[in-house]
Design an enzyme around this catalytic site. Structure first.
Site, short mmCIF file in Angstrom:
data_model
loop_
_atom_site.label_atom_id
_atom_site.label_comp_id
_atom_site.label_asym_id
_atom_site.label_seq_id
_atom_site.Cartn_x
_atom_site.Cartn_y
_atom_site.Cartn_z
N SER A 298 -39.24 6.37 18.50
CA SER A 298 -40.64 5.99 18.47
C SER A 298 -41.58 7.18 18.65
O SER A 298 -41.59 8.08 17.84
CB SER A 298 -40.89 4.90 19.54
OG SER A 298 -42.17 4.35 19.42
N ASP B 109 -47.67 6.07 15.12
CA ASP B 109 -46.69 6.89 15.81
C ASP B 109 -45.48 7.10 14.92
O ASP B 109 -45.46 6.67 13.75
CB ASP B 109 -46.30 6.27 17.16
CG ASP B 109 -45.51 4.98 17.02
OD1 ASP B 109 -45.60 4.34 15.96
OD2 ASP B 109 -44.81 4.61 17.98
N ASP C 185 -42.52 5.90 14.47
CA ASP C 185 -41.82 4.83 13.77
C ASP C 185 -42.74 3.73 13.27
O ASP C 185 -42.28 2.71 12.76
CB ASP C 185 -40.70 4.24 14.64
CG ASP C 185 -41.21 3.38 15.78
OD1 ASP C 185 -42.34 3.64 16.26
OD2 ASP C 185 -40.49 2.46 16.21
N ASP D 245 -44.90 1.56 14.72
CA ASP D 245 -45.21 0.28 15.37
C ASP D 245 -46.40 0.37 16.32
O ASP D 245 -46.78 -0.63 16.93
CB ASP D 245 -43.98 -0.30 16.08
CG ASP D 245 -43.44 0.57 17.21
OD1 ASP D 245 -44.00 1.67 17.44
OD2 ASP D 245 -42.47 0.16 17.86
#
Length: 455
Positions: free
Chosen positions: A108, A247, A249, A251
């Site tokens: 992430s 960000d 990834d 999400d």
């Protein structure tokens, strides 16, 4: 039972250190595959379950992907590979393709030398604790490779990116477009680098895409939703109407207006909620977390909108939403869940919901927030060993009690362990900035001293 490997958002850590290693991912893939095989998927006789594996742009993703797919294959599970793709894209594709599970290799918002893994069920939701415990139990058993004729097959999923782009666009009202808006989108050199700009452009926006040249090691580096100054500078430089920061990834989302003012997850949730109430499409209330600013709770109450707090972590927000049959919730960090649009937090889709509010009303971000005065918050991260029991440490409790007494009803203190890093997060909220700074630093210093990590 307490989980050994899974935290609040999957498994995460430093690459090369346990558990983020090829041998662990091989065992993890095999164990998860055996759990899938044992589950009642109502598959046809002789049919194998299928899992979709996606990843972000970290260089270690190639290594871990190979190990993970080998484990699934050894267990007799077929594998589809999407390549770099946002986490919410995998959640969507699992449902769209009617397959049994999805896996994302990502850390992430963490630095490039961290990595991790998170799982999605066939419904596109995070796995429940019970299934994560089953996978951990299966990892204690030795690998017994299936006979060659029963090994899982591995193939690449064609046009995964295009499918997800169309899905994102479908969540924006067809009667509206983004023509006339100049939008800067910061992709954090992450998994949205080949997605976010296309979505906004195809909806009509004049798009300036920045930090969208991943090289395996620059993901999240001084850019993206956790380093918002980069977007603020780009918005002013390009004289844009607003900016969107994602960000690594995809999400999380933060936004910036034309003047460079930042709007975090709390703000964006409030804007979406206020707009939906105006349209009569808001179902129930709003789910926040223990970190949600008190001003948001009070403002929603003033509008007659119910509000409830979940533990920190988007999976807990999702559980609270399902429990109450509500549609909207999230975290100030930028995880926003619109359950009527997607099963999980999605930075692009959440941004589109905010853009819908702006286009439909003709208002600006600041117009929606004029009636809120946020309580100052101070967050201090203290690095500790994972074994440090801060909740039962007498010195920490004494300092915390003193702070609560000093703040009274005009403040809040939250001490919690990070679910993804060896950190204690100290959050102090109140009306007087100097007071909350003092107590945040005092509590953090006590934790450092007691944990032996001071200096």
């Amino acid at each position: 039972m307490k989980k050994k490997y899974f935290g609040t958002d999957g498994i995460r850590g430093k690459v090369g250190e346990a558990p983020i290693s090829p041998d662990f991912f091989l065992r993890l893939g095999y164990a998860a595959g055996k759990v899938l095989l044992d589950a009642d998927w109502h598959l046809a006789m002789g049919e194998r379950p299928t899992v979709l594996i996606g990843k972000d742009t970290r260089i270690s993703g190639y290594m871990l992907e190979s190990a993970l797919q080998a484990g699934f294959s050894a267990a007799g599970v077929d594998v589809l590979l999407s390549g770099p793709l946002p986490t919410p894209a995998i959640a969507y594709l699992v449902r769209a393709l009617r397959i049994q599970a999805g896996v994302v290799i990502s850390a992430s918002h963490n630095p490039f030398d961290d990595n991790g893994v998170k799982f999605f069920s066939s419904t596109g939701s995070k796995l429940p604790d019970s299934m994560e415990l089953q996978i951990e139990a299966a990892m204690e058993k030795p690998i017994a490779t299936m006979p060659s004729a029963r090994l899982g097959k591995v193939q690449r999923l064609r046009d995964a990116t295009g499918r997800y782009i169309e899905f994102c666009k479908s969540t924006f009202p067809y009667q509206l477009d983004l023509r006339g808006l100049r939008i800067v989108v910061d992709c954090a050199h992450g998994a949205t680098y080949h997605v976010a700009g296309h979505v906004l452009h195809e909806l009509g926006a004049d798009v300036v895409t920045v930090y969208a040249s991943p090289d395996g090691v620059n993901i999240n580096h001084e850019c993206g939703a956790t380093h918002i100054a980069a977007l603020q500078h780009a918005v002013l430089q390009h004289q844009a109407d607003l900016g969107i920061a994602l960000d690594g990834d995809g999400d999380r989302v933060m936004m910036v207006d034309a003047k460079g003012k930042v709007y975090d997850g709390d703000c964006l949730i409030y804007i979406i909620a206020k707009h939906r109430q105006r349209l009569g499409t808001l179902q129930g209330g709003i789910a926040g977390t223990l970190m949600t600013n008190l001003a948001i709770e009070q403002a929603l109450g003033g509008l007659g909108i119910p509000f409830a707090r979940a533990n920190v972590g988007d999976r807990y927000v999702s559980e609270l939403l399902k429990q109450n049959n509500w549609h909207l919730g999230g975290e100030n960090s930028g995880h926003i869940i619109c359950r009527d649009k997607h099963t999980t937090g999605d930075g692009i889709i959440s941004a589109l919901q905010v853009l819908y509010a702006l286009r439909e009303t003709g208002m600006h971000l600041a117009d929606f927030m004029h009636d809120i005065t946020f309580f100052p918050q101070r967050l201090v991260n203290v690095k500790v060993s994972r074994s440090f029991d801060f909740l039962n440490n007498p010195a920490v409790r004494t300092r915390n009690d003193a702070a609560e007494q000093a703040l009274g009803r005009d403040g809040r203190i939250l001490l919690r362990a990070s679910g993804t890093e060896p950190l204690i997060r100290v959050m102090v909220e109140g009306k007087v900035p100097e007071q909350i700074d003092h107590w945040a630093e005092a509590i953090a210093a006590t934790i450092q001293e007691q944990a032996g990590t001071g200096g």
